[in-house]
Design a protein around this motif. Structure first.
Motif, PDB file in Angstrom:
ATOM      1  N   UNK A  17       0.853  -1.190   0.000  1.00 21.32           N
ATOM      2  CA  UNK A  17       0.000   0.000   0.000  1.00 21.32           C
ATOM      3  C   UNK A  17       0.887   1.238   0.000  1.00 21.32           C
ATOM      4  N   UNK A  18       0.270   2.391  -0.171  1.00 20.83           N
ATOM      5  CA  UNK A  18       1.026   3.638  -0.200  1.00 20.83           C
ATOM      6  C   UNK A  18       1.383   4.092   1.217  1.00 20.83           C
ATOM      7  N   UNK A  19       2.336   5.011   1.282  1.00 23.22           N
ATOM      8  CA  UNK A  19       2.732   5.557   2.576  1.00 23.22           C
ATOM      9  C   UNK A  19       1.576   6.326   3.222  1.00 23.22           C
ATOM     10  N   UNK A  20       0.761   7.005   2.407  1.00 17.12           N
ATOM     11  CA  UNK A  20      -0.374   7.747   2.959  1.00 17.12           C
ATOM     12  C   UNK A  20      -1.373   6.808   3.624  1.00 17.12           C
ATOM     13  N   UNK A  21      -1.566   5.631   3.024  1.00 13.34           N
ATOM     14  CA  UNK A  21      -2.479   4.662   3.618  1.00 13.34           C
ATOM     15  C   UNK A  21      -1.934   4.147   4.952  1.00 13.34           C
ATOM     16  N   UNK A  22      -0.616   3.941   5.000  1.00 13.80           N
ATOM     17  CA  UNK A  22      -0.017   3.505   6.257  1.00 13.80           C
ATOM     18  C   UNK A  22      -0.205   4.558   7.327  1.00 13.80           C
ATOM     19  N   UNK A  23       0.055   5.821   6.997  1.00 15.10           N
ATOM     20  CA  UNK A  23      -0.157   6.905   7.959  1.00 15.10           C
ATOM     21  C   UNK A  23      -1.633   6.972   8.414  1.00 15.10           C
ATOM     22  N   UNK A  24      -2.527   6.764   7.483  1.00 11.92           N
ATOM     23  CA  UNK A  24      -3.959   6.868   7.778  1.00 11.92           C
ATOM     24  C   UNK A  24      -4.372   5.867   8.851  1.00 11.92           C
ATOM     25  N   UNK A  25      -3.954   4.611   8.694  1.00 19.09           N
ATOM     26  CA  UNK A  25      -4.403   3.588   9.640  1.00 19.09           C
ATOM     27  C   UNK A  25      -3.612   3.605  10.943  1.00 19.09           C
ATOM     28  N   UNK A  26      -2.415   4.181  10.912  1.00 16.75           N
ATOM     29  CA  UNK A  26      -1.683   4.312  12.164  1.00 16.75           C
ATOM     30  C   UNK A  26      -2.243   5.438  13.035  1.00 16.75           C
ATOM     31  N   UNK A  27      -2.786   6.471  12.412  1.00 17.05           N
ATOM     32  CA  UNK A  27      -3.333   7.597  13.159  1.00 17.05           C
ATOM     33  C   UNK A  27      -4.760   7.332  13.649  1.00 17.05           C
ATOM     34  N   UNK A  28      -5.459   6.422  12.999  1.00 13.38           N
ATOM     35  CA  UNK A  28      -6.846   6.179  13.367  1.00 13.38           C
ATOM     36  C   UNK A  28      -6.915   5.596  14.775  1.00 13.38           C
ATOM     37  N   UNK A  29      -7.805   6.166  15.646  1.00  9.86           N
ATOM     38  CA  UNK A  29      -7.877   5.709  17.035  1.00  9.86           C
ATOM     39  C   UNK A  29      -9.233   5.116  17.404  1.00  9.86           C
ATOM     40  N   UNK A  30     -10.149   5.058  16.448  1.00  9.68           N
ATOM     41  CA  UNK A  30     -11.470   4.487  16.744  1.00  9.68           C
ATOM     42  C   UNK A  30     -11.890   3.576  15.596  1.00  9.68           C
ATOM     43  N   UNK A  31     -12.008   2.303  15.908  1.00  4.78           N
ATOM     44  CA  UNK A  31     -12.429   1.324  14.911  1.00  4.78           C
ATOM     45  C   UNK A  31     -13.803   0.734  15.253  1.00  4.78           C
ATOM     46  N   UNK A  32     -14.620   1.508  16.025  1.00  2.00           N
ATOM     47  CA  UNK A  32     -15.958   1.036  16.373  1.00  2.00           C
ATOM     48  C   UNK A  32     -16.819   0.942  15.121  1.00  2.00           C
ATOM     49  N   UNK A  33     -17.722  -0.035  15.092  1.00  2.00           N
ATOM     50  CA  UNK A  33     -18.625  -0.134  13.923  1.00  2.00           C
ATOM     51  C   UNK A  33     -19.465   1.125  13.783  1.00  2.00           C
ATOM     52  N   UNK A  34     -19.605   1.623  12.591  1.00  2.00           N
ATOM     53  CA  UNK A  34     -20.352   2.837  12.295  1.00  2.00           C
ATOM     54  C   UNK A  34     -21.749   2.489  11.781  1.00  2.00           C
ATOM     55  N   UNK A  35     -22.706   3.315  12.176  1.00  2.00           N
ATOM     56  CA  UNK A  35     -24.068   3.129  11.713  1.00  2.00           C
ATOM     57  C   UNK A  35     -24.102   3.328  10.207  1.00  2.00           C
ATOM     58  N   UNK A  36     -24.597   2.345   9.473  1.00  2.00           N
ATOM     59  CA  UNK A  36     -24.625   2.502   8.017  1.00  2.00           C
ATOM     60  C   UNK A  36     -25.534   3.644   7.609  1.00  2.00           C
ATOM     61  N   UNK A  37     -25.031   4.525   6.800  1.00  2.00           N
ATOM     62  CA  UNK A  37     -25.795   5.681   6.326  1.00  2.00           C
ATOM     63  C   UNK A  37     -26.445   5.340   5.004  1.00  2.00           C
ATOM     64  N   UNK A  38     -27.756   5.593   4.959  1.00  2.00           N
ATOM     65  CA  UNK A  38     -28.489   5.316   3.742  1.00  2.00           C
ATOM     66  C   UNK A  38     -28.207   6.405   2.720  1.00  2.00           C
TER      67      UNK A  38
END
Length: 381
Positions: free
Chosen positions: A26-47
């Protein structure tokens, strides 16, 4: 998620961002994105809402619905009529069922935004006003009249005045007497949408000229309930019934309406000598806080009259409200007079004032219908 877990695990193992990107593809930006993310709770699906063919015509449909509010309920747009107008006037090729679904969603969205209730937590010095009806023995005759009630929801103290009608002259007269009795003016008064001082039409509030002048004279704010929303003024609704049951049952004897109203204010205040239904303190004690929140009375009292121009007939009589006749000076027959319509005293003023009884029973000023006229009057030659 396995790829995300791999990225975070490799980082915990000490690999650099470049090495992680090479190892996971994957790209470096993708690596940065998932390393910075601090909440992986399931999200309410938006219609996802798909654009409708009717979206460009939404302002037009809303304008038709707004127009319906001021029209008779039997002459309002249905979904079928809206579909017909869109087809005939705008050339829109759409099915009636699609228009029906769109209009239904549009009305639900508008209702959720516009149908709001007033806060039931009232501050000291704020009041509600409404009318009730009761039978009285007026000069020995059983007569149904209105009584005007003003309550202070903070203390649950209310005051009433018996009046012949629900027009703006009577409302201003009743408010004036209550203001003078309590020695101040409320900060804000909430009125029913059907009172004679004005009403709410859609989002616009329209008041009579007389009430507008009265509110400016006493410097208080006012508002109106939404149509068919008695719950917004529940305190005065309950007080109207409470006063009718406790002060007008059995039927009260009225010989002079002004004297009766003066004693009625004292009786209303004595009714408040009881604990508040929820606060526990006595209502009369809570009313002290209401009294401190009142503004002072103006230097000059307001004269709640409305001047109209009428023409006397050949007998020197004039007609008010379509069915109330009054006798003036026969010498003024056929002349145009300026009449000051108020609530109580009837006076004819050709050159100097002559005061007659508040019932209008004097031979020089006699209504032909009721012992208490709908509108008292003063004549100016």
């Amino acid at each position: 998620m396995p790829a995300i877990n791999s990225i975070r695990q490799l980082r915990r193992d000490g690999l650099s961002i470049t090495d992680i990107a090479s190892a996971t593809g994957v790209s470096r930006d993708t690596v940065y994105k998932y390393l910075k993310k601090d909440d992986f709770s399931p999200q309410l699906p938006a219609k996802q809402r798909r654009a409708s063919k009717l979206d460009p015509y939404r302002p037009l449909i809303e304008s038709w619905l707004d127009e319906d509010r001021s029209n008779w309920k039997k002459q309002r747009h249905t979904s079928r009529r809206i579909c017909q107008r869109l087809t005939e006037e705008c050339g829109v090729a759409v099915s009636e069922s699609a228009v029906n679904r769109y209009v239904k969603k549009l009305k639900e969205a508008r209702k959720s935004k516009e149908d709001a209730y007033l806060d039931l937590d009232w501050a000291p010095g704020e009041a509600q006003a409404d009318f009730g009806e009761a039978d009285f023995y007026l000069l020995g005759t059983r007569t149904r009249m209105r009584y005007f009630v003003v309550t202070f929801p903070y203390s649950n103290v209310g005051f009433a005045q018996v009046l012949p009608s629900e027009n703006s002259e009577c409302v201003c007269e009743g408010l004036k007497k209550i203001f003078e009795y309590i020695g101040g003016v409320p900060a804000r008064i909430l009125f029913d949408n059907a009172t004679g001082v004005g009403r709410r039409v859609c989002k616009e509030v329209r008041t009579t000229d007389l009430f507008g002048a009265f509110a400016a004279h006493y410097d208080f704010a006012y508002s109106f309930c939404n149509p068919a929303s008695g719950n917004e003024k529940g305190n005065v609704e309950n007080k109207v019934g409470f006063i009718g049951r406790n002060l007008f049952t059995p039927l009260a004897q009225v010989h002079n309406i002004d004297i009766f109203n003066k004693h009625l204010l004292d009786k209303c205040l004595r009714l408040s000598d009881k604990p508040h239904w929820i606060k526990g303190e006595r209502e009369s004690q809570l009313f002290v806080e209401d009294s401190f929140a009142l503004s002072g009375l103006p230097a000059k009292p307001f004269d709640p009259v409305r001047y109209v121009s009428v023409r006397a007939n050949k007998q020197g009589k004039i007609c008010l409200c379509g069915h109330h006749y009054y006798s003036s000076d026969p010498s003024l027959a056929g002349k145009t007079l300026i009449v000051a319509r108020g609530r109580s005293a009837c006076r004819y003023i050709p050159t100097t004032a002559r005061s007659y009884a508040s019932t209008g029973a004097h031979t020089g000023m006699r209504p032909r219908t009721r012992p208490i006229p709908q509108a008292s009057c003063r004549f100016f030659a």
